[in-house]
Design a protein around this motif. Sequence first.
Motif, PDB file in Angstrom:
ATOM      1  N   GLY A  25       0.845  -1.191   0.000  1.00  0.00           N
ATOM      2  CA  GLY A  25       0.000   0.000   0.000  1.00  0.00           C
ATOM      3  C   GLY A  25       0.876   1.234   0.000  1.00  0.00           C
ATOM      4  N   PRO A  26       0.253   2.389  -0.287  1.00  0.00           N
ATOM      5  CA  PRO A  26       1.028   3.624  -0.388  1.00  0.00           C
ATOM      6  C   PRO A  26       1.668   4.019   0.934  1.00  0.00           C
ATOM      7  N   SER A  27       2.682   4.858   0.848  1.00  0.00           N
ATOM      8  CA  SER A  27       3.342   5.403   2.023  1.00  0.00           C
ATOM      9  C   SER A  27       2.315   6.158   2.874  1.00  0.00           C
ATOM     10  N   GLY A  28       2.382   5.940   4.176  1.00  0.00           N
ATOM     11  CA  GLY A  28       1.455   6.624   5.083  1.00  0.00           C
ATOM     12  C   GLY A  28       0.109   5.935   5.222  1.00  0.00           C
ATOM     13  N   ALA A  29      -0.060   4.769   4.586  1.00  0.00           N
ATOM     14  CA  ALA A  29      -1.358   4.076   4.600  1.00  0.00           C
ATOM     15  C   ALA A  29      -1.664   3.426   5.949  1.00  0.00           C
ATOM     16  N   GLY A  30      -0.617   3.160   6.744  1.00  0.00           N
ATOM     17  CA  GLY A  30      -0.833   2.522   8.045  1.00  0.00           C
ATOM     18  C   GLY A  30      -0.218   1.134   8.147  1.00  0.00           C
TER      19      GLY A  30
HETATM   20  P1  ADP Z   1       3.162   3.287   6.352  1.00  0.00           P
HETATM   21  O1  ADP Z   1       4.018   2.318   7.088  1.00  0.00           O
HETATM   22  O2  ADP Z   1       2.072   2.642   5.553  1.00  0.00           O
HETATM   23  O3  ADP Z   1       3.975   4.222   5.501  1.00  0.00           O
HETATM   24  P2  ADP Z   1       2.585   4.329   8.987  1.00  0.00           P
HETATM   25  O4  ADP Z   1       1.843   3.244   9.669  1.00  0.00           O
HETATM   26  O5  ADP Z   1       4.006   4.500   9.373  1.00  0.00           O
HETATM   27  O6  ADP Z   1       2.410   4.216   7.412  1.00  0.00           O
HETATM   28  O7  ADP Z   1       1.882   5.718   9.280  1.00  0.00           O
HETATM   29  C1  ADP Z   1       0.535   5.964   8.923  1.00  0.00           C
HETATM   30  C2  ADP Z   1       0.138   7.360   9.400  1.00  0.00           C
HETATM   31  O8  ADP Z   1       0.155   7.392  10.821  1.00  0.00           O
HETATM   32  C3  ADP Z   1       1.085   8.447   8.942  1.00  0.00           C
HETATM   33  O9  ADP Z   1       0.318   9.557   8.582  1.00  0.00           O
HETATM   34  C4  ADP Z   1       1.903   8.726  10.171  1.00  0.00           C
HETATM   35  O10 ADP Z   1       2.334  10.063  10.179  1.00  0.00           O
HETATM   36  C5  ADP Z   1       0.936   8.440  11.292  1.00  0.00           C
HETATM   37  N1  ADP Z   1       1.627   7.963  12.504  1.00  0.00           N
HETATM   38  C6  ADP Z   1       2.309   6.799  12.631  1.00  0.00           C
HETATM   39  N2  ADP Z   1       2.802   6.651  13.874  1.00  0.00           N
HETATM   40  C7  ADP Z   1       2.424   7.774  14.559  1.00  0.00           C
HETATM   41  C8  ADP Z   1       2.632   8.232  15.902  1.00  0.00           C
HETATM   42  N3  ADP Z   1       3.314   7.517  16.804  1.00  0.00           N
HETATM   43  N4  ADP Z   1       2.081   9.410  16.241  1.00  0.00           N
HETATM   44  C9  ADP Z   1       1.375  10.150  15.361  1.00  0.00           C
HETATM   45  N5  ADP Z   1       1.147   9.765  14.074  1.00  0.00           N
HETATM   46  C10 ADP Z   1       1.667   8.609  13.681  1.00  0.00           C
END
Ligand code: ADP
Length: 257
Positions: free
Chosen positions: A43-48
Motif C-alpha cells: 500500500g502507499p506510504s502513510g497508509a498505516g
Molecule cells: P506506512 O508504514 O504505511 O507508511 P505508517 O503506519 O508509518 O504508514 O503511518 C501511517 C500514518 O500514521 C502516517 O500519517 C503517520 O504520520 C501516522 N503515525 C504513525 N505513527 C504515529 C505516531 N506515533 N504518532 C502520530 N502519528 C503517527
Amino acid sequence: MTSTLMQNVLVRAQGLQKSFGPVEVLRGVSFEIQAGEKVGVVGPSGAGKSTLLHLLGLLTPPSRGRLELAGREVGSLNDKEATRLRSSTIGFLFQSHHLLPDLSLLENVMIPLFLRRLPTEEAHVRARGLLTRLGLGHRLHHRPGETSGGEQQRTALARAMVAEPALLLADEPTGNLDRGIGREVESTIREITEAHGTTLVLVTHDEHLASHMDRRLLIVDGRLEKIDCRPAARGRPPPRGEPAALGVTGWGPLAAR
Ligand code: ADP
Ligand code: MG
C-alpha cells in the motif's frame, strides 16, 4: 479460543483501529492469518502498514477492535503477559538492522537466547549454527560495522529467527539495500521461514517480494482494500523453485473479510 487453535489461525484481527490523538490511522481492519502463511502487506506510504505491524507485534495496543495472537486475546493481557507472549512468539526485522555496534555478530544473535535464559554454551551453538547457515560463518567475531549492509541484515534475520518464533514480522527489510543484495536477503528470508514453518508478515514496496507471498493485504488510507491470493496457495502448497510454476503473475482477488 479453542476453535481458533483448531483452525490453526495464528492471527485474527477484527475491526482493528488505531488513532494517534485525533488522527485515525487504522480505520477498522479485519483479517485472519493461518499458521505457516506468508503474507505481504502493501500500500502507499502513510497508509498505516507499519502501524498495523506494530499492533500485530504487541508494540502498541489497538485503540479499538479485537486482536488474537496464538489463541490469546491481546486486549486481555497485562504488560508482563504481553511482553512474555511477544518474546515467545514474535521475531522482528526492520529496515535498519538495529544490531548493537559493540557486540560481534555472534553475540548479537545470542541476545534473544539469553533473554530466554538458555545456557551460554547452547546459545553459542545455536547462534553460530544459524549464522553459518546464512553464509556468515566467516564473520562470527566481526562487529556489525566491519560487515556489509547485506551481512548486517542477514545477521538481524538470524537474531529475529534464532529463538524460532511462530511469527516473523518484517517491515521493508530490504528497503535500505541495493536491489541485488536486497533480492539475496529476500530469498534468505523466504528460505529460512519456510524451513522453520514460520508465519511471515512482511511489509514491502517491492512488487517482486510481494509476489512471492501466499497472499497480500492491500492497505489504503487505514483500510484493508483488498486481499489478494496467489492461486496455488489456495490448495496445496506451491512447488518450490520455479517462479513460472508459482503463478506469481496470477493474482486473484479474494473478498476482504
Ligand atoms: P506506512 O508504514 O504505511 O507508511 P505508517 O503506519 O508509518 O504508514 O503511518 C501511517 C500514518 O500514521 C502516517 O500519517 C503517520 O504520520 C501516522 N503515525 C504513525 N505513527 C504515529 C505516531 N506515533 N504518532 C502520530 N502519528 C503517527
Ligand atoms: Mg512504514
